[in-house]
Design a protein around this motif. Structure first.
Motif, PDB file in Angstrom:
ATOM      1  N   ALA A   1       0.943  -1.336   0.101  1.00  0.00           N
ATOM      2  CA  ALA A   1      -0.029   0.056   0.079  1.00  0.00           C
ATOM      3  C   ALA A   1       0.813   1.103  -0.051  1.00  0.00           C
ATOM      4  O   ALA A   1       1.995   1.176   0.455  1.00  0.00           O
TER       5      ALA A   1
ATOM      6  N   ASP B   1      -3.790  -1.049   4.527  1.00  0.00           N
ATOM      7  CA  ASP B   1      -4.369  -2.278   4.656  1.00  0.00           C
ATOM      8  C   ASP B   1      -4.976  -2.612   5.971  1.00  0.00           C
ATOM      9  O   ASP B   1      -4.311  -2.010   7.102  1.00  0.00           O
TER      10      ASP B   1
ATOM     11  N   ARG C   1      -7.709  -3.936   1.521  1.00  0.00           N
ATOM     12  CA  ARG C   1      -7.054  -2.584   1.044  1.00  0.00           C
ATOM     13  C   ARG C   1      -8.091  -1.490   0.972  1.00  0.00           C
ATOM     14  O   ARG C   1      -9.006  -1.622   0.202  1.00  0.00           O
TER      15      ARG C   1
ATOM     16  N   PHE D   1      -4.374  -7.117  -3.045  1.00  0.00           N
ATOM     17  CA  PHE D   1      -2.982  -6.918  -2.799  1.00  0.00           C
ATOM     18  C   PHE D   1      -2.075  -7.148  -3.921  1.00  0.00           C
ATOM     19  O   PHE D   1      -0.805  -6.336  -4.051  1.00  0.00           O
TER      20      PHE D   1
ATOM     21  N   HIS E   1      -4.490  -3.912  -7.366  1.00  0.00           N
ATOM     22  CA  HIS E   1      -4.179  -2.518  -6.827  1.00  0.00           C
ATOM     23  C   HIS E   1      -4.221  -1.552  -7.631  1.00  0.00           C
ATOM     24  O   HIS E   1      -4.653  -0.532  -7.179  1.00  0.00           O
TER      25      HIS E   1
END
Length: 310
Positions: A35, A47, A59, A90, A95
């Motif tokens: 992150a 997270d 997340r 993740f 992401h």
């Protein structure tokens, strides 16, 4: 015994292979990217752990400009795809995509990490997804005293949406349907987005992927994989639904069936379907900068920012 001689229980190449001895190889979604709170990014992410004993986590993404203001933003709970046996919020694919959606739509996103089959067979994914949704809707969140400061300070709980792709689209329907019969701490969903959703069909043998992740399924009349078989579908308590399909996707007809069934079953909401021509399943994840992927994201962003009508 090496991987060349092990008996294969299920494979979805080039992304996944499971062996009968319990060994699993995932070639997609396993590599975790961190992150980021980099001030140069348009979106911050971090997270959170939701159910420690089960490893359920998420997340969270928030447009960085929102941190400096008192603006309340729509809240999106996102469920990743991967057939219930791969994928992760993740990994770089999700992401990057979910972060871009957060920035484009100017929304807070809670991207849920649920347990995967075959280590955790269905209904584990649904149980974890519901646990995450109730965590988001924890009653004190609404009063600014919930589990997560970003939600307390910046989420508009009058504008809560669910979205997901592929198996995540399946989860979206099942979570929205559960909200229809089980109170979510007083929160009403503003809308749901199902992107190339993974469903079954009427009077058709369910595919091998579903049997693999849910060996106790009742077959095509299992309403979790085939909402069209559910006589209660008209009870879906959600005012707006967006279904996105892709022309070359082998799940296209299943998305169309969901759209037609919900539209004609007596349900009182508004539903729209969008088809992307010339594209295959989850094309937008693997080629996110293409013209058609950008158009799809624009549609999702528009849906998340409308008040009550399409």
């Amino acid at each position: 015994m090496d991987s060349k001689t092990r008996a294969i229980a299920h494979e979805f190449l080039p992304y996944f292979r499971a062996y009968r001895d319990g060994h699993v190889e995932r070639f997609f979604g396993s590599h975790k990217v961190p992150a980021s709170m980099d001030s140069s990014n348009a979106v911050f992410s971090k997270d959170v752990v939701i159910v420690p004993e089960k490893g359920v986590s998420a997340r969270i993404f928030i447009p960085s400009a929102a941190i400096k203001t008192n603006q309340k933003l729509p809240l999106l709970v996102y469920y990743h795809g991967g057939g219930f046996f791969m994928g992760s919020p993740f990994c770089s694919t999700y992401h990057n995509y979910v972060g871009s959606l957060s920035a484009k739509a100017n929304v807070i996103v809670v991207s849920v990490d649920y347990r995967l089959a075959p280590e955790h067979l269905v209904p584990a994914a649904y149980e974890d997804s519901w646990a995450a949704l109730t965590w988001v809707a924890y009653p004190f969140n609404i009063n600014g005293h919930g589990y997560e400061a970003w939600l307390n300070d910046h989420a508009d709980f009058a504008r809560v949406f669910l979205a997901g792709d592929s198996a995540g689209g399946n989860i979206v329907h099942n979570m929205a349907f559960q909200v229809s019969f089980q109170d979510l701490n007083g929160i009403q969903l503003a809308g749901i987005c199902l992107v190339q959703p993974y469903f079954g069909r009427n009077d058709e043998v369910v595919d091998k992927c579903w049997v693999f992740v849910c060996p106790n399924t009742s077959g095509y009349n299992d309403v979790r994989i085939n909402p069209a078989a559910d006589s209660r579908l008209m009870s879906l308590r959600c005012p707006r639904v967006l279904v996105c399909v892709a022309e070359k996707d082998n799940l296209r007809d299943r998305g169309l069936l969901y759209y037609e069934t919900l539209k004609n079953c007596g349900w009182a909401g508004e539903i729209e379907i969008v088809e992307t021509e010339g594209e295959d399943h989850v094309f937008h994840l693997f080629n996110p900068d293409s013209e058609k992927a950008v158009a799809l994201m624009d549609k999702l962003a528009s849906f998340l920012n409308q008040d009550n009508v399409f």
